[in-house]
Design an enzyme around this catalytic site. Structure first.
Site, PDB file in Angstrom:
ATOM      1  N   TYR A 160     -43.885  87.181  47.311  1.00 39.78           N
ATOM      2  CA  TYR A 160     -44.309  86.529  46.071  1.00 39.78           C
ATOM      3  C   TYR A 160     -44.733  87.576  45.038  1.00 39.78           C
ATOM      4  CZ  TYR A 160     -46.847  83.713  42.733  1.00 39.78           C
ATOM      5  OH  TYR A 160     -47.286  83.140  41.571  1.00 39.78           O
ATOM      6  N   GLU A 177     -40.133  89.159  37.758  1.00 42.43           N
ATOM      7  CA  GLU A 177     -40.216  88.266  36.601  1.00 42.43           C
ATOM      8  C   GLU A 177     -40.737  89.034  35.386  1.00 42.43           C
ATOM      9  OE1 GLU A 177     -42.230  84.494  37.053  1.00 42.43           O
ATOM     10  OE2 GLU A 177     -41.482  84.320  39.093  1.00 42.43           O
TER      11      GLU A 177
END
Length: 165
Positions: A95, A102
């Site tokens: 994650y 991102e």
């Protein structure tokens, strides 16, 4: 990928209906964040050929491959210690890597977005994207902190269950 992300909105209905036991607001934010990033990549054709986009899609898929089998086993009331450990241990570093990619995508998209002078708010899209980077980091920090707490809780619960047997 667009179809898969569109279908991910169904997760929100599963939570609302009680099929999946999760908090609605964090999942809503995650689903919308992924959808907005996907829209950014679709709109900016220059970004589609960037290697970081491929890495991001791969990270999303790996994270889902870790989460969905665990959730399925939970719904079927057949938990697996291997799936539990995998879900709550491997998911955290993956994650973090996903959030980092991102951020890289958003940062790399900045030069391709032309500032709009006719914007009624006088705040340009590149500025909004730049401001979203610290918000992304803050949200990821809170999520990782919650995941660590949830991991500790779930593994302790499983250990207590094994000790009773």
């Amino acid at each position: 990928m667009s179809l898969c992300q569109l279908l991910s909105i169904l997760e929100l209905f599963h939570i609302a209906d009680g099929i999946e036991k999760a908090r609605l607001l964090p999942r809503f934010i995650q689903v919308m964040e992924k959808n907005l990033l996907l829209i950014l990549v679709i709109v900016l054709e220059e970004m589609q050929s960037k290697p970081v986009v491929c890495v991001q899609f791969m990270m999303w898929n790996i994270l889902d491959l870790l989460r969905y089998p665990h959730e399925l086993l939970q719904v079927m009331d057949t938990p697996s210690v291997a799936m539990l450990w995998t879900r709550y241990t491997l998911w955290i570093p993956l994650y973090i890597l996903s959030v980092a990619t991102e951020g890289v995508i958003i940062y790399q998209a900045l030069p391709y977005i032309e500032p709009t002078a006719a914007d009624s708010t006088h705040i340009h899209v590149p500025f909004n994207l730049l401001v979203s980077l610290p918000v992304l980091a803050l949200g990821a920090s809170v999520t990782v902190w919650q995941l660590l707490k949830e991991r500790q809780h779930r593994l302790e619960k499983w250990n207590n269950k094994l000790k009773r047997k």
